[in-house]
Scaffold this motif. Sequence first.
Motif, PDB file in Angstrom:
ATOM      1  N   ALA A   1       4.093   4.304  -1.141  1.00 13.37           N
ATOM      2  CA  ALA A   1       3.852   3.918   0.253  1.00 13.37           C
ATOM      3  C   ALA A   1       2.624   3.036   0.431  1.00 13.37           C
ATOM      4  N   GLY A   2       1.876   2.832  -0.623  1.00 14.75           N
ATOM      5  CA  GLY A   2       0.686   2.009  -0.508  1.00 14.75           C
ATOM      6  C   GLY A   2       0.064   1.766  -1.870  1.00 14.75           C
ATOM      7  N   ARG A   3      -0.899   0.887  -1.906  1.00 14.74           N
ATOM      8  CA  ARG A   3      -1.532   0.508  -3.161  1.00 14.74           C
ATOM      9  C   ARG A   3      -2.595   1.504  -3.617  1.00 14.74           C
ATOM     10  N   TYR A   4      -3.252   2.176  -2.661  1.00 13.91           N
ATOM     11  CA  TYR A   4      -4.397   3.015  -2.991  1.00 13.91           C
ATOM     12  C   TYR A   4      -4.154   4.488  -2.653  1.00 13.91           C
TER      13      TYR A   4
ATOM     14  N   VAL B   1      -2.600   7.830   1.257  1.00 15.15           N
ATOM     15  CA  VAL B   1      -2.107   6.668   0.517  1.00 15.15           C
ATOM     16  C   VAL B   1      -2.002   5.524   1.512  1.00 15.15           C
ATOM     17  N   SER B   2      -2.534   4.346   1.132  1.00 11.45           N
ATOM     18  CA  SER B   2      -2.585   3.218   2.056  1.00 11.45           C
ATOM     19  C   SER B   2      -2.612   1.906   1.281  1.00 11.45           C
ATOM     20  N   ASN B   3      -2.329   0.816   1.957  1.00  9.18           N
ATOM     21  CA  ASN B   3      -2.462  -0.500   1.341  1.00  9.18           C
ATOM     22  C   ASN B   3      -3.894  -1.022   1.393  1.00  9.18           C
ATOM     23  N   THR B   4      -4.776  -0.284   2.037  1.00  7.89           N
ATOM     24  CA  THR B   4      -6.192  -0.649   2.068  1.00  7.89           C
ATOM     25  C   THR B   4      -7.031   0.491   1.498  1.00  7.89           C
TER      26      THR B   4
ATOM     27  N   SER C   1     -11.237   5.209  -3.858  1.00  7.35           N
ATOM     28  CA  SER C   1      -9.895   4.623  -3.742  1.00  7.35           C
ATOM     29  C   SER C   1      -9.393   4.266  -5.132  1.00  7.35           C
TER      30      SER C   1
END
Length: 185
Positions: free
Chosen positions: A49-52, A85-88, A113
Amino acid sequence: MLPNTANTAFNTGTNVSNTPDTVLSCGPGGGGWRSAPANSAVKAFDLTAGRYLNVHQCVYFSAGQHYTAVLPNTPNVNFNTGTNVSNTSDTKLNCGPGGGGWRLLLANSAVESFDLADNRYLNLHQCVWTSSGQYYMGLLPNTPNANFNTGTNASRTANTALNCRPGGGGWTLDHVNSAYDPLGS
């Protein structure tokens, strides 16, 4: 936090899977220690769901005891964290206010992160230190109190040894309750 310490009575069900866990898995405890359901939870993070994976480690202190919190969804919401979990990547620590005589120890708290996009493993290091019958657990490598940091990292390779700082101020590493687990695909 980990499923593979030498002290199996305190192991958990932490894992990587294609199926999200919905039931909490905790060892029975021992030596007078038992699970505290209000401060325990299971959280399935969708790593696609995200990069980090933004891990928030919040450490609270009361009457000589330390409590380390990392999950955002325990019944005792005053001790929940911003782990997500996030893209930032998160840059600001997010900790519940504590309460009931427990106060946040910023020197032992941090946010880190972990980049999931370019790494196969989250090498999770659970380090437990003891002093005069008391225990303190840390998971992150970047708290201001560097003597209690761990080797937790994201990498293309699995770690092969536990990495814990030595502690200090009368605190020593408790090897029986410390472990590492290279969680990955």
